[in-house]
Design a protein around this motif. Structure first.
Motif, PDB file in Angstrom:
ATOM      1  N   LEU A 235       0.710  -1.268  -0.122  1.00  0.00           N
ATOM      2  CA  LEU A 235      -0.103   0.345  -0.030  1.00  0.00           C
ATOM      3  C   LEU A 235       0.773   1.626  -0.350  1.00  0.00           C
ATOM      4  CD1 LEU A 235      -2.537  -1.188   2.512  1.00  0.00           C
ATOM      5  CD2 LEU A 235      -2.318  -0.837  -0.345  1.00  0.00           C
ATOM      6  N   VAL A 236       0.542   1.956  -0.788  1.00  0.00           N
ATOM      7  CA  VAL A 236       1.016   4.075  -0.627  1.00  0.00           C
ATOM      8  C   VAL A 236       0.664   4.685  -0.063  1.00  0.00           C
ATOM      9  CG1 VAL A 236       1.415   5.305  -2.566  1.00  0.00           C
ATOM     10  CG2 VAL A 236       1.935   3.100  -2.669  1.00  0.00           C
ATOM     11  N   TYR A 237       0.622   5.145   1.030  1.00  0.00           N
ATOM     12  CA  TYR A 237      -0.379   6.055   1.576  1.00  0.00           C
ATOM     13  C   TYR A 237      -0.199   7.915   1.470  1.00  0.00           C
ATOM     14  CZ  TYR A 237      -3.029   3.214   4.579  1.00  0.00           C
ATOM     15  OH  TYR A 237      -3.942   2.634   5.025  1.00  0.00           O
ATOM     16  N   LEU A 238      -0.787   8.713   1.298  1.00  0.00           N
ATOM     17  CA  LEU A 238      -0.447   9.868   1.513  1.00  0.00           C
ATOM     18  C   LEU A 238      -0.707  10.340   2.719  1.00  0.00           C
ATOM     19  CD1 LEU A 238       1.262  12.415  -0.410  1.00  0.00           C
ATOM     20  CD2 LEU A 238      -1.420  13.091  -0.754  1.00  0.00           C
ATOM     21  N   VAL A 239       0.232  11.091   3.549  1.00  0.00           N
ATOM     22  CA  VAL A 239      -0.638  11.764   4.573  1.00  0.00           C
ATOM     23  C   VAL A 239      -0.344  13.483   4.079  1.00  0.00           C
ATOM     24  CG1 VAL A 239      -0.015  12.717   6.549  1.00  0.00           C
ATOM     25  CG2 VAL A 239      -0.537  10.302   6.375  1.00  0.00           C
ATOM     26  N   THR A 240      -1.125  14.281   4.147  1.00  0.00           N
ATOM     27  CA  THR A 240      -0.497  16.011   3.782  1.00  0.00           C
ATOM     28  C   THR A 240      -0.475  16.336   4.795  1.00  0.00           C
ATOM     29  OG1 THR A 240      -3.731  16.698   4.012  1.00  0.00           O
ATOM     30  CG2 THR A 240      -2.308  15.688   1.633  1.00  0.00           C
ATOM     31  N   GLY A 241      -0.180  17.764   5.742  1.00  0.00           N
ATOM     32  CA  GLY A 241       0.314  18.426   6.445  1.00  0.00           C
ATOM     33  C   GLY A 241       1.245  16.864   7.403  1.00  0.00           C
ATOM     34  N   GLY A 242       1.995  16.227   6.653  1.00  0.00           N
ATOM     35  CA  GLY A 242       2.498  15.716   7.454  1.00  0.00           C
ATOM     36  C   GLY A 242       3.434  15.781   8.543  1.00  0.00           C
ATOM     37  N   CYS A 243       3.944  16.633   8.390  1.00  0.00           N
ATOM     38  CA  CYS A 243       4.653  17.686  10.043  1.00  0.00           C
ATOM     39  C   CYS A 243       4.560  18.242  10.516  1.00  0.00           C
ATOM     40  CB  CYS A 243       5.929  18.608   9.115  1.00  0.00           C
ATOM     41  SG  CYS A 243       6.921  16.829   7.547  1.00  0.00           S
ATOM     42  N   GLY A 244       2.960  18.504  10.353  1.00  0.00           N
ATOM     43  CA  GLY A 244       2.630  19.286  11.555  1.00  0.00           C
ATOM     44  C   GLY A 244       2.232  18.210  12.989  1.00  0.00           C
ATOM     45  N   PHE A 245       1.855  19.193  13.635  1.00  0.00           N
ATOM     46  CA  PHE A 245       1.188  18.325  15.225  1.00  0.00           C
ATOM     47  C   PHE A 245       0.539  16.944  14.660  1.00  0.00           C
ATOM     48  CE2 PHE A 245      -1.749  19.195  18.664  1.00  0.00           C
ATOM     49  CZ  PHE A 245      -1.253  17.876  20.079  1.00  0.00           C
ATOM     50  N   LEU A 246      -0.051  16.802  14.817  1.00  0.00           N
ATOM     51  CA  LEU A 246      -1.066  15.827  14.849  1.00  0.00           C
ATOM     52  C   LEU A 246      -0.223  15.157  13.132  1.00  0.00           C
ATOM     53  CD1 LEU A 246      -3.256  13.790  14.910  1.00  0.00           C
ATOM     54  CD2 LEU A 246      -4.523  15.209  13.417  1.00  0.00           C
ATOM     55  N   GLY A 247      -0.108  15.305  12.234  1.00  0.00           N
ATOM     56  CA  GLY A 247       0.341  14.715  11.091  1.00  0.00           C
ATOM     57  C   GLY A 247       1.812  14.127  11.131  1.00  0.00           C
ATOM     58  N   GLU A 248       2.905  14.800  12.328  1.00  0.00           N
ATOM     59  CA  GLU A 248       3.833  13.880  12.733  1.00  0.00           C
ATOM     60  C   GLU A 248       2.736  12.604  12.878  1.00  0.00           C
ATOM     61  OE1 GLU A 248       6.994  16.037  14.704  1.00  0.00           O
ATOM     62  OE2 GLU A 248       7.598  14.538  15.365  1.00  0.00           O
ATOM     63  N   HIS A 249       2.763  12.861  14.252  1.00  0.00           N
ATOM     64  CA  HIS A 249       1.909  11.422  15.070  1.00  0.00           C
ATOM     65  C   HIS A 249       1.220  10.492  14.351  1.00  0.00           C
ATOM     66  CE1 HIS A 249       2.094  12.480  19.246  1.00  0.00           C
ATOM     67  NE2 HIS A 249       2.100  13.581  18.937  1.00  0.00           N
ATOM     68  N   VAL A 250       0.269  10.849  12.929  1.00  0.00           N
ATOM     69  CA  VAL A 250       0.121  10.256  12.443  1.00  0.00           C
ATOM     70  C   VAL A 250       0.651   9.258  10.646  1.00  0.00           C
ATOM     71  CG1 VAL A 250      -1.622   9.684  10.281  1.00  0.00           C
ATOM     72  CG2 VAL A 250      -2.137  11.100  11.955  1.00  0.00           C
ATOM     73  N   VAL A 251       2.348   9.862  11.095  1.00  0.00           N
ATOM     74  CA  VAL A 251       3.202   9.472   9.912  1.00  0.00           C
ATOM     75  C   VAL A 251       4.152   8.317  11.078  1.00  0.00           C
ATOM     76  CG1 VAL A 251       5.411   9.710   9.510  1.00  0.00           C
ATOM     77  CG2 VAL A 251       3.269  11.571   8.829  1.00  0.00           C
ATOM     78  N   ARG A 252       4.424   8.359  12.371  1.00  0.00           N
ATOM     79  CA  ARG A 252       4.523   7.810  12.952  1.00  0.00           C
ATOM     80  C   ARG A 252       3.744   6.220  13.725  1.00  0.00           C
ATOM     81  NH1 ARG A 252      10.029   9.818  14.839  1.00  0.00           N
ATOM     82  NH2 ARG A 252      10.103  11.872  14.445  1.00  0.00           N
ATOM     83  N   MET A 253       2.071   6.837  13.461  1.00  0.00           N
ATOM     84  CA  MET A 253       2.120   5.846  13.791  1.00  0.00           C
ATOM     85  C   MET A 253       1.123   4.983  12.827  1.00  0.00           C
ATOM     86  SD  MET A 253      -0.278   4.577  15.746  1.00  0.00           S
ATOM     87  CE  MET A 253      -0.766   6.119  17.744  1.00  0.00           C
TER      88      MET A 253
END
Ligand SMILES: NC(=O)c1ccc[n+]([C@@H]2O[C@H](COP(=O)([O-])OP(=O)(O)OC[C@H]3O[C@@H](n4cnc5c(N)ncnc54)[C@H](O)[C@@H]3O)[C@@H](O)[C@H]2O)c1
Ligand SMILES: CC(C)CCC[C@@H](C)[C@H]1CC[C@H]2[C@@H]3[C@H](O)C=C4C[C@@H](O)CC[C@]4(C)[C@H]3CC[C@]12C
Length: 368
Positions: free
Chosen positions: A10-28
């Motif tokens: 799977l390929v996922y894209l997280v927009t805003g991935g360096c923000g407060f929430l985005g970083e946690h989504v990325v790491r999760m």
């Protein structure tokens, strides 16, 4: 999405991935989505911490880009199976113009939707906000409400207006045909006030308390309750939705879910003291030290000063008529919709969320 539960495809894209929430989504995602082959992180400002992620088994692709630029979004989305759209301008302090907030939050979201349609991406998760519902301009309480609780959702401030418009676009896009002929499946998550590692406003209160000799002064009655949610649980809910959206498209497509966990309902200031207290701060007063009318006056004065000083400098204090109204209105959520629809349970207990946040405030102490 996946034929076999264990293959990395799977390929996922997280927009805003360096923000407060985005970083946690990325790491999760990197920790808890074993089917991930590539994780694309799209943000206006890329963080240096991304480098450390590039050595793992998942291909991490950092993309510096702007959601208001349709071609940049389309290029980032092409080939992604799932888009988690967290990018947004979170400004309730008047730092940015209403036009810019609209452009990023509404036009940016429209660009993400169109990119999914044009490139054939089928699953879109949008980070909405409780602010889509309220508090409204009348300051009516929302007490232990759920997704079906009637409430007059009327806003004037650019931020909630933009989140409401963007959420509607996302929900209306559910079922649109994407390239290849299959339907787009969308849903929106509505966090209440998020706290945890990386929460800038918590840090601001901490430093304000240090400047005031280890004290903060109560401004809002303790009886005004706020629902707050730990960032790790918000991230976890995004990961779960992304995982379940294909298999439960009929149930979850076009739906909204409040983001919740077991954090206690408290006033904004009392809740912050759960973390700032163990870091050495004290909240002075069992009742507000200033009469409410004086706060209203100061908030209005801040608006005037912001306007007067605009040609010279950016004056954007925490207190303004909008933040005062939000802080002074009970808004608490009590729902189990996410549990019923896709088996959500908070990953972090209240104790763990609290401990992690305290640790972060203590270690982030030096970095104002
Ligand atoms: N913080 C909260 O309490 C809260 C509560 C409910 C919902 N939300 C929503 O969650 C999302 C994330 O909020 P956050 O608190 O992490 O904010 P944040 O400001 O920390 O993160 C937002 C990210 O989006 C990026 N971004 C901004 N404009 C962009 C653009 N034009 N193009 C690409 N990227 C851009 C920023 O660089 C940033 O990294 C937002 O959509 C917000 O509305 C936040
Ligand atoms: C009156 C002052 C002393 C206190 C000011 C506190 C104020 C800055 C806080 C209170 C409530 C906060 C909002 C709330 O937690 C929920 C959200 C939703 C989210 O989508 C964006 C952030 C926001 C608006 C918080 C912003 C800061 C607020 C207004």
């Amino acid at each position: 999405m996946a034929n076999s539960a264990q293959t990395q495809e799977l390929v996922y894209l997280v927009t805003g991935g360096c923000g407060f929430l985005g970083e946690h989504v990325v790491r999760m995602l990197l920790q808890r989505e074993p089917r991930l082959r590539e994780l694309r992180i799209f943000d206006l400002h890329l963080g240096p911490w991304l480098e450390e992620l590039k050595t793992g088994p998942v291909q991490v692709t950092a993309i510096q880009g702007d959601v208001t630029q349709a071609h940049e979004v389309a290029a980032a989305v092409a080939g992604a199976h799932v888009v988690i759209h967290t990018a947004g301008l979170v400004d309730v302090f008047g730092k940015t113009s209403p036009e810019t907030i609209h452009e990023v939050n509404v036009q940016g979201t429209q660009n993400v939707i169109e990119a999914c349609v044009q490139t054939g991406t089928r699953f879109l998760i949008y980070t909405s906000s409780m602010e889509v519902v309220g508090p409204n301009i009348k300051g009516q309480p929302f007490y232990r409400g759920n997704e079906n609780t009637p409430y007059e959702a009327v806003h004037r401030h650019p931020y909630p207006c933009s989140k409401a418009l963007a959420e509607r676009l996302v929900l209306e896009a559910n079922g649109r045909e994407v390239l290849g002929g299959l339907p787009l499946v969308t849903c929106a998550l509505r966090p209440t006030g998020i706290y945890g590692e990386g929460h800038q406003i918590m840090k601001d209160f901490y430093h304000q308390g240090l400047r005031l000799g280890g004290r903060l002064f109560r401004a809002i009655p303790a009886s005004v309750e706020h629902g707050r949610v730990y960032v790790g649980n918000v991230a976890w809910m995004h990961v779960l939705v992304a995982r379940e959206l294909e298999h439960r498209a009929a149930l979850m497509g076009g739906q909204v879910y409040f983001c919740y966990d077991n954090s206690p309902y408290k006033s904004y200031e009392d809740f912050n003291m759960e973390f700032l207290g163990p870091c050495g701060l004290r909240l002075v007063g069992t009742r507000p030290l200033m009469p409410y009318w004086l706060l209203v006056l100061l908030a209005a004065l801040n608006t005037l000063l912001q306007w007067l000083l605009r040609p010279l400098l950016l004056y954007a204090p925490l207190l303004n008529p909008y933040t005062l109204a939000v802080a002074n209105t009970t808004f608490t959520v009590s729902t189990d919709k996410a549990r019923r629809h896709f088996g959500y349970e908070p990953l972090f207990s209240w104790e763990e969320s609290r401990t992690r946040t305290i640790h972060w405030v203590q270690t982030a102490e030096g970095s104002a």
